[in-house]
Motif scaffolding. Structure first.
Motif, PDB file in Angstrom:
ATOM      1  N   ILE B  85      34.760  37.586  32.925  1.00 30.72           N
ATOM      2  CA  ILE B  85      35.493  36.864  33.967  1.00 30.72           C
ATOM      3  C   ILE B  85      36.980  36.915  33.680  1.00 30.72           C
ATOM      4  O   ILE B  85      37.802  37.081  34.581  1.00 30.72           O
ATOM      5  N   GLN B  88      38.406  40.173  34.683  1.00 30.32           N
ATOM      6  CA  GLN B  88      38.524  40.289  36.124  1.00 30.32           C
ATOM      7  C   GLN B  88      39.642  39.431  36.660  1.00 30.32           C
ATOM      8  O   GLN B  88      40.205  39.710  37.703  1.00 30.32           O
ATOM      9  N   ASN B  89      39.955  38.353  35.939  1.00 26.20           N
ATOM     10  CA  ASN B  89      41.064  37.508  36.338  1.00 26.20           C
ATOM     11  C   ASN B  89      42.389  38.030  35.862  1.00 26.20           C
ATOM     12  O   ASN B  89      43.390  37.316  35.928  1.00 26.20           O
ATOM     13  N   LEU B  90      42.424  39.233  35.333  1.00 27.02           N
ATOM     14  CA  LEU B  90      43.646  39.828  34.818  1.00 27.02           C
ATOM     15  C   LEU B  90      44.211  39.018  33.662  1.00 27.02           C
ATOM     16  O   LEU B  90      45.412  38.872  33.532  1.00 27.02           O
ATOM     17  N   SER B 267      34.590  21.893  41.376  1.00 26.99           N
ATOM     18  CA  SER B 267      35.714  21.450  42.180  1.00 26.99           C
ATOM     19  C   SER B 267      35.308  20.360  43.151  1.00 26.99           C
ATOM     20  O   SER B 267      36.109  19.893  43.916  1.00 26.99           O
ATOM     21  N   ARG B 416      29.941  35.718  39.649  1.00 26.04           N
ATOM     22  CA  ARG B 416      30.601  34.434  39.419  1.00 26.04           C
ATOM     23  C   ARG B 416      32.107  34.574  39.460  1.00 26.04           C
ATOM     24  O   ARG B 416      32.817  33.706  39.935  1.00 26.04           O
ATOM     25  N   ALA B 417      32.616  35.703  38.941  1.00 21.52           N
ATOM     26  CA  ALA B 417      34.065  35.884  38.935  1.00 21.52           C
ATOM     27  C   ALA B 417      34.614  36.095  40.337  1.00 21.52           C
ATOM     28  O   ALA B 417      35.739  35.728  40.630  1.00 21.52           O
ATOM     29  N   THR B 418      33.818  36.685  41.199  1.00 26.15           N
ATOM     30  CA  THR B 418      34.369  37.149  42.460  1.00 26.15           C
ATOM     31  C   THR B 418      34.165  36.196  43.614  1.00 26.15           C
ATOM     32  O   THR B 418      35.050  36.005  44.427  1.00 26.15           O
TER      33      THR B 418
ATOM     34  N   LEU C 161      40.194  28.352  44.895  1.00 29.29           N
ATOM     35  CA  LEU C 161      39.632  27.679  43.730  1.00 29.29           C
ATOM     36  C   LEU C 161      38.837  26.461  44.138  1.00 29.29           C
ATOM     37  O   LEU C 161      37.770  26.179  43.591  1.00 29.29           O
ATOM     38  N   ILE C 166      36.998  31.679  41.373  1.00 29.83           N
ATOM     39  CA  ILE C 166      37.913  31.402  40.267  1.00 29.83           C
ATOM     40  C   ILE C 166      38.920  32.509  40.038  1.00 29.83           C
ATOM     41  O   ILE C 166      39.766  32.395  39.182  1.00 29.83           O
ATOM     42  N   THR C 167      38.832  33.586  40.758  1.00 29.94           N
ATOM     43  CA  THR C 167      39.768  34.678  40.524  1.00 29.94           C
ATOM     44  C   THR C 167      41.052  34.607  41.345  1.00 29.94           C
ATOM     45  O   THR C 167      42.121  34.863  40.807  1.00 29.94           O
ATOM     46  N   LEU C 170      44.224  33.037  39.910  1.00 27.82           N
ATOM     47  CA  LEU C 170      44.972  33.744  38.880  1.00 27.82           C
ATOM     48  C   LEU C 170      45.814  34.846  39.479  1.00 27.82           C
ATOM     49  O   LEU C 170      46.901  35.152  38.966  1.00 27.82           O
ATOM     50  N   TYR C 171      45.342  35.423  40.565  1.00 30.08           N
ATOM     51  CA  TYR C 171      46.211  36.380  41.260  1.00 30.08           C
ATOM     52  C   TYR C 171      47.424  35.654  41.823  1.00 30.08           C
ATOM     53  O   TYR C 171      48.549  36.152  41.776  1.00 30.08           O
TER      54      TYR C 171
END
Lengths: 211, 458, 407
Positions: B85, B88-90, B267, B416-418, C161, C166-167, C170-171
Motif C-alpha cells: 500500500i 502504491q501511495n508513492l 473514517s 485495499r490501496a486503490t 479518504l 487511502i491513496t 497522498l497524491y
C-alpha cells in the motif's frame, strides 16, 4: 442585470475595476433606489464609502427593511454575506452585509436602537435560513436575543456559560468572582446543570419538573 | 480488578516469578515420579500409547503445525499490506526495521502484547473476552482442510468444503459478540453491519462454488485439486469463469476487505466492532482478518486455479534432465562429504564477505563476516530448496500453492490501496440483486451443460 | 463563581476502581432543552438512537462534534456542536495592533492561510486609504492562487479518504507538498505564512521560489489530472457521491452558501468577478460552474478551479511588473475612524472581514466572516434521510475547516 441571483445571471464585465480609495465611486443609482424603497425606515441618508453603500435602520423596522430589499425587483439583495453584532460602548448594533447582482456595491445595513441591558432584534431567518448560526453567534458573544430564531442557544461557549465574551465590559468569570456584582449579566439565567446520577428516566423526570 | 501484589512487581519480577513457580512445580513432580518408581516406566508407557493412536497423534501434530503456521503467515501478510500500500501511495512504508522493514510486523506484534489490557466500563466481560477467541478460531479452523501440497494437508475430509463454510460462518458470531459486549454504540453499529454483510455474502459464496462441486463430483478439496492436474487449461477457472469472479467478490466481502470494509471503516465508525479493544485482544482481531485473507486466497486458488498444480506438467522434462529423488547420492561421497562440510562453509563465508568488506568501508571485518554468513545461509538454503523442489512433489507443490496464493493476497492488498468503500445499502443491494441471481444462473447453466454433455457422450 | 476544586487521586484511593454509573455516557444533555429545536431534537421516538460523532474523529475535518439521531443506519436529524476550537480571535484582535491581527487571523483557515491573512489586511487598507503597489498586488495574487491550488488538491484527496480510498490523499499531499515548499521558499513558512502586510507583502520573489515555481508549472496540471483519474470515474466513488447532498439554487441562497457549493448549483458567484479586488480585473479567467449541485459536482468543480488557477498564475507570471512591494506607511497605524468591509474568494467561499476603527491603533471590532461557518450549516439540511456513511461524504464535499468555523 436586474434579475436576481436565482435567475439567469451573467457575471459583470471583468474590466470593471473598483479601487479601494475615495468615496466618489458609490453607486448613485443604488442609493436612489434604496431611498425610494425604504423612505420611511431609514434613520439617516444613504451613505457609504468606497465600495460599500450603508444604510442606518432602527431595530424595530429590520424585518420590513430586509423583506423589502430582498423582494424588491429593483434591489433584489438575495445574498446575505454577513450578519454580526457590534458593541459600541454606548449601545449595541447588528450589522448585515448584503450583495445583489444589480449593483457592484456591497450594502451594509446597520441596525441601531438596541440597548446594552436588553438587546433584542428581529431574526432574519425567515428570509435566510443560513443566518441562524450567525444569530446564535451574535447571541453567544453579545447577548443579543433574536426574536424568531428557533434555535437561539450558545454556539461557541459551553451551554452553562454565564457571560458574553465580546461585550466591551466582559470580565472573565474568575475576575467576576473577585468583583462582586459586576461582570455577570443577569440576562442569562442559565439553569444549573443537573447532577449526574440516576437512570435516564430520572433525568427526564427532572427535566419535566424544571420545565 | 487488578491484584495489587502483581502490580507491585517489576517487569523482570513478572517473568521470573511464574517461571520460578513452574520450575518448582516441575521439580516436585520429577522428584515424586522418580521416588515412587513411575518415572522410569513412563517412557515405555507413553510410547505404547502413542503408537496405538497414530492417527490421533498425526492429527494433533498437524493441527499444531497449522496453528503455528498462521502466525508467520499473518506477519508476512501484514508486512505485505504495509509495504505494497505504501508503494502504491508513492511513499516508502516500513524501511527501518530490518532490511526493507521486514521485521515491522513482528515488532508490531510485540508492541501489541505490551499495550494496556482493559475492559470498558459496562462491558459484558466474559463475552468481551471470548469474542476475539471466537473470531480467531473461526479463521484458523478453516486451515485444517486446505491442501497445501500433495500429501501435505492437516485433514482430508470428504466434506471439506462444507466444513469450511460451516466453520467460516462462526466468525459472524464472534463479531457480533464483540460489538454487543463493548457497550458502545459505534461497536454495535459495526457489529450489525458486519452481521448483515457477512450473512448476505455467504449465499453467493456457497452457491458459486456448487458449480465446481458439480464438475468435480466431490466436496473434498484434495480431490478437487487432483482433478485439476494436468495443464493449466484444466483449471476450473476456465470452465467456471463467472463462478470464479463471483467467488472472489463474495470472498472480499466475507473477509471484510476493501471495498467492503464497512465493519471497520475508520473514517466513519472509528474501528467498528473493535473500537473498545486494545492490546492483544485487538491483535487477535487483526490476526484473524489477515489469516482470513490468506484462507480466502488459498480457497480461490484451490477451487479455481488448480491448488498446488503447476501450470504445465513438467515431470517428463525433469526426468529427461535426470532430476529425481535419488539423483544426487550424497552418501556415496563417504569421508569426502565430511571434509566438504567442514571446509566449504568457512571458505564460502569468507568469499561472500569480501565484496561487502571492500565495498562498504565502514564495515569492520567481523561485521562483513556476519553478512557473509547470512548470504551463505541464503545461498545454501536456496540450493537445498531447489533440490527439494525437484526431488519431492510436496515441496514443488507447496511452492506453487504459496506462490499462487500470495498473488491473490497481493490482489486483495492492491484493492485495499486503490478502491474506496461502498455503502451498506449499496453493498446489500449488490449481494442480493446481482451476485445471488448471477450465481443461481451459473448453477443452472452448469447443471444444464453437464447434462447435455453427458447425453452427447453416452 | 469559583474554580472547581480538583482532587488528586492516587492508586491507593479505594474509590479509584469503583464502577462509574453508566448513565454518564448518555448523549441526552442533562440540562433542560433551551430552545424548541433542542427539545425537538432530543425527543426520541421509538427505535431512534442518539450517537455522537467526534469531536475526536478521523473524518470530521477538525474538532467538530455532531450529535446524530439515527434510526438504524438512517439519519433522522443531526445537530452539530461547535466551539471546540474557539480561540476568541475576534476578542484578541480587539486588543492587538492592526499589524498583529495578521498573525492572529492566520490560523483561522489554516489550510489556506494566505486568504485568512489577506482579508484583514484588505480591510485595514480600506480604512487607511492605502494604494498597494502593483507588484505587491501581483505577488499577492500569485501566492493566493498557489495556496488555492494546494487547498483544492488536499480537498480532493480528503474527500476520497473519507470515503475509504487511502491513496488519493497522498497524491493530493504530493501536490500540496510541492506548492508548500515553494511558498516556504517565498515566505519562510510552510503552513501559516505570515506573509501579507498592510500595504504590501513581506518579501520579494526570490530565485529559489521562481525556480521551484517553474519546475512545478511545467508538469502541474498534467500530474494533478493524472492522479485524480484514480477516483474521477471510479464506480464506487461516483456511486457514493453522485446525487448526494443535492442543493438547488434557491436553497443555496437561503442557506447563505458561498464558494464551490454555491457554484456547483449553477450560480456563477465568485467574489473575484462579482466584486473584483487586487488585480483580478486585469486577469482573464472563467468562473467554472456545474448544474447538479451534488457532492460529485462539487468535487469536479474543485478540479475545474485548479485549472483556472493555473491559468491565472500563468498570466501573473507574464504580467508582473517591477517596483516596490510595500507601500510607505507609518509604523504606528492609526486608520481613520469608520467601518470597512472587505471580502475575497477563498478556496472555501467568500471570506469577509468587517472592521471598525475608532482612530486608535487597535481595531474597535474585527468581525471575521468565514465561509466554512456558513457552509457547514447545510449539513443539517442535507443529511436527514441519508445513511451515516453519507454524512462524511456530504461534510467532506462542503469542505469545512474547523479553524474558521470556530474562530
Amino acid at each position: 442585470m436586474a434579475t436576481g441571483l436565482s435567475g439567469a445571471w451573467a457575471p459583470p464585465c471583468p474590466q470593471a475595476s473598483r479601487s479601494t480609495e475615495g468615496g466618489s465611486d458609490l453607486d448613485r443609482a443604488l442609493a436612489r433606489r434604496l431611498q425610494t424603497a425604504l423612505a420611511g425606515h431609514l434613520r439617516a441618508p444613504v451613505g457609504g464609502r468606497g465600495d460599500t453603500t450603508e444604510i442606518l435602520v432602527d431595530v424595530a423596522n429590520v424585518a420590513d427593511v430586509m423583506r423589502t430589499i430582498h423582494d424588491d425587483p429593483g434591489l433584489r439583495f438575495e445574498l446575505l454575506a454577513d450578519l454580526c453584532g457590534v458593541d459600541t460602548s454606548t449601545a449595541m448594533e447588528v450589522v448585515y452585509h448584503l450583495w445583489s447582482a444589480g449593483s457592484h456595491d456591497w450594502l451594509r445595513v446597520v441596525t441601531t436602537g438596541l440597548s446594552r441591558e436588553d438587546p433584542r432584534a428581529p431574526s432574519v431567518t425567515f428570509l435566510w435560513r443560513g443566518a441562524e448560526w450567525a444569530e446564535r453567534e451574535a447571541y453567544d458573544m453579545f447577548g443579543i436575543v433574536f426574536e424568531g430564531n428557533r434555535d437561539l442557544r450558545r454556539i461557541y461557549m459551553p451551554p452553562d456559560y454565564r457571560s458574553f465574551p465580546l461585550r466591551k465590559d466582559f470580565l472573565l468569570p474568575d475576575d467576576a468572582s473577585r468583583s462582586p456584582g459586576e461582570g455577570v449579566r443577569p440576562m442569562e439565567a442559565a439553569p444549573e446543570p443537573a447532577v449526574l446520577t440516576g437512570t435516564p428516566a430520572d433525568l427526564r423526570h427532572a427535566r419535566e419538573a424544571a420545565r | 480488578m487488578v491484584s495489587r501484589p502483581w502490580q507491585r512487581l517489576s517487569p523482570a519480577g513478572r517473568v521470573l516469578l511464574p517461571l520460578g513457580v513452574v520450575a518448582g512445580g516441575l521439580g516436585v513432580v520429577f522428584l515424586g515420579g522418580v521416588s515412587s518408581g513411575i518415572l522410569p516406566n513412563l517412557w515405555s508407557w507413553v510410547y505404547e500409547a502413542l503408537s496405538d493412536n497414530l492417527p490421533l497423534l498425526r492429527f494433533v501434530v498437524a493441527a499444531t503445525a497449522v496453528l503455528l503456521f498462521t502466525v508467520p503467515t499473518a506477519f508476512v501478510i501484514i508486512y505485505l499490506e504495509m509495504k505494497v500500500i505504501a508503494l502504491q501511495n508513492l511513499r516508502l512504508g516500513p524501511n527501518r526495521q530490518g532490511p526493507w522493514g521486514v521485521l515491522a510486523s513482528t515488532l508490531h506484534g510485540f508492541k501489541v502484547l505490551a499495550k494496556e489490557d482493559f475492559t470498558p466500563t459496562g462491558a459484558d466481560v466474559p463475552v468481551f473476552t471470548l469474542a476475539p477467541v471466537v473470531v480467531y478460531l473461526a479463521s484458523v479452523m478453516s486451515f485444517l482442510v486446505i491442501p497445501f501440497a500433495p500429501g501435505l494437508f492437516a485433514q482430508d475430509m470428504n466434506l471439506a468444503l462444507l466444513y469450511f463454510f460451516a466453520v467460516g460462518g462462526l466468525g459472524v458470531v464472534g463479531l457480533m459478540m464483540a460489538g454487543w459486549s463493548s457497550f458502545n454504540k459505534y461497536s454495535l453499529l459495526g457489529a450489525l453491519r458486519a452481521a448483515a454483510q457477512i450473512i448476505s455474502y455467504e449465499i453467493p459464496l456457497t452457491l458459486s462454488v456448487v458449480g465446481v462441486v458439480m464438475l468435480a463430483g466431490t466436496l473434498s478439496l484434495n480431490t478437487i485439486v487432483h482433478q485439476q492436474s494436468g495443464s493449466f487449461l484444466d483449471w476450473y477457472v476456465f470452465r467456471q469463469p463467472l463462478a470464479a469472479v463471483i467467488f472472489f467478490i463474495a470472498a472480499t466481502a466475507e473477509g471484510n476487505r476493501t471495498p467492503f470494509d464497512l465493519t471497520e471503516a475508520d473514517s466513519e465508525i472509528v474501528a467498528g466492532f473493535a473500537t473498545e479493544y486494545s492490546g492483544m485482544r485487538f491483535g487477535f482481531f487483526f490476526f484473524a482478518e489477515y489469516v482470513n485473507v490468506f484462507i480466502l486466497s488459498a480457497l480461490t486458488v484451490t477451487l479455481f486455479l488448480g491448488g498446488w498444480n503447476a501450470p504445465l506438467d513438467l515431470t517428463p522434462v525433469w526426468q529427461a534432465l535426470g532430476a529425481h529423488p535419488g539423483a544426487i547420492d550424497l552418501g556415496g561421497l563417504g569421508v569426502g562429504l565430511l571434509i566438504a562440510l567442514l571446509v566449504v562453509p568457512p571458505i564460502l563465508t569468507v568469499l561472500l564477505a569480501l565484496p561487502f568488506w571492500m565495498l562498504f568501508t565502514r564495515l569492520r571485518f567481523w561485521q562483513a563476516l556476519g553478512i557473509g554468513f547470512l548470504c551463505f545461509n541464503a545461498l545454501v538454503g536456496a540450493a537445498v530448496l531447489i533440490w527439494a523442489a525437484f526431488s519431492f512433489d510436496a515441496v514443488m507443490g507447496l511452492l506453487w500453492f504459496l506462490g499462487k496464493t500470495y498473488v491473490f493476497v497481493v490482489i486483495f492488498v492492491w484493492m485495499r490501496a486503490t478502491l474506496p468503500r461502498v455503502r451498506i445499502d449499496q453493498l446489500m443491494g449488490f449481494a442480493w440483486k446481482w451476485l445471488l441471481p448471477a450465481s443461481l444462473a451459473n448453477l443452472f447453466v452448469t447443471a444444464l451443460a453437464i447434462l447435455v454433455i453427458a447425453q452427447v457422450r453416452g | 463563581m469559583t474554580a472547581p476544586e480538583t482532587k488528586v487521586r492516587s492508586l491507593d484511593d479505594p474509590t479509584m476502581f469503583v464502577d462509574t454509573p453508566a448513565t454518564i455516557y448518555d448523549a441526552i444533555p442533562p440540562y433542560p432543552p433551551r430552545t424548541e429545536r433542542e427539545a425537538e431534537f432530543y425527543t426520541l421516538r421509538d427505535g431512534e438512537m442518539l450517537i455522537n460523532i467526534g469531536p475526536q474523529h478521523p473524518s470530521t475535518h477538525g474538532v467538530l462534534r455532531v450529535v446524530l439521531k439515527i434510526d438504524g443506519e438512517r439519519i433522522v436529524d443531526l445537530d452539530p456542536v461547535l466551539g471546540y476550537l474557539h480561540r476568541g480571535v475576534e476578542k484578541i484582535c480587539e486588543n492587538s495592533d492592526w499589524h498583529m491581527v495578521i498573525s492572529h487571523c492566520d490560523p483561522l483557515e489554516y489550510i489556506a492561510s494566505m486568504f485568512s491573512e489577506y482579508v484583514p489586511v484588505l480591510a485595514a487598507e480600506k480604512l487607511l486609504d492605502v494604494t498597494v503597489p502593483r507588484r505587491a498586488d501581483y505577488i499577492r495574487v500569485l501566492a493566493c492562487e498557489l495556496n488555492r491550488i494546494s487547498s483544492h488538491a488536499l480537498f480532493m484527496g480528503w474527500l476520497a479518504l473519507d470515503l475509504g480510498g487511502i491513496t488519493p490523499i497522498l497524491y493530493g499531499f504530493l501536490e500540496r507538498d510541492e506548492i508548500v515548499e515553494m511558498l516556504a521558499a517565498l515566505t519562510g513558512q510552510r503552513l501559516l505564512f505570515n506573509y501579507m502586510r498592510i500595504g504590501g507583502v513581506n518579501g520579494d520573489l526570490n530565485h529559489e521560489f521562481m525556480s521551484r515555481l517553474g519546475d512545478w508549472m511545467s508538469h502541474a496540471l498534467r500530474r494533478i489530472e493524472d492522479s485524480m483519474t484514480l477516483i474521477n470515474s471510479n464506480e464506487i466513488f461516483v456511486g457514493r457521491t453522485r446525487g448526494l447532498g443535492r442543493i438547488d439554487r434557491q436553497t443555496a441562497l437561503r442557506m447563505c452558501l458561498t464558494g464551490p457549493p454555491l457554484r456547483a448549483t449553477g450560480i456563477p458567484y465568485d467574489v473575484r468577478r462579482a466584486h473584483p479586488y487586487s488585480v483580478y480585473p486585469e486577469l482573464e479567467f472563467e468562473i467554472p460552474t456545474r448544474e447538479e449541485g451534488d457532492s460529485y459536482a462539487r468535487y469536479l468543480l474543485h478540479l475545474d478551479e485548479i485549472k483556472q488557477s493555473v491559468h491565472i498564475i500563468d498570466q501573473v507570471l507574464h504580467r508582473i511588473p517591477d517596483g516596490p512591494i510595500m507601500a510607505k506607511l507609518p509604523r504606528l497605524l492609526r486608520p481613520r475612524p469608520g467601518r470597512a468591509w472587505a471580502a475575497i474568494e477563498s478556496p472555501r467561499g467568500q471570506y469577509g472581514v468587517y472592521a471598525m476603527s475608532d482612530g486608535t491603533d487597535q481595531p474597535f471590532r474585527l468581525r471575521i466572516h468565514d465561509p466554512s461557518f456558513f457552509n457547514l450549516q447545510s449539513v443539517g439540511l442535507l443529511s436527514p434521510g441519508h445513511l451515516i456513511a453519507d454524512i462524511m461524504a456530504i461534510m467532506a464535499s462542503l469542505d469545512p475547516i474547523m479553524g474558521g468555523v470556530d474562530k
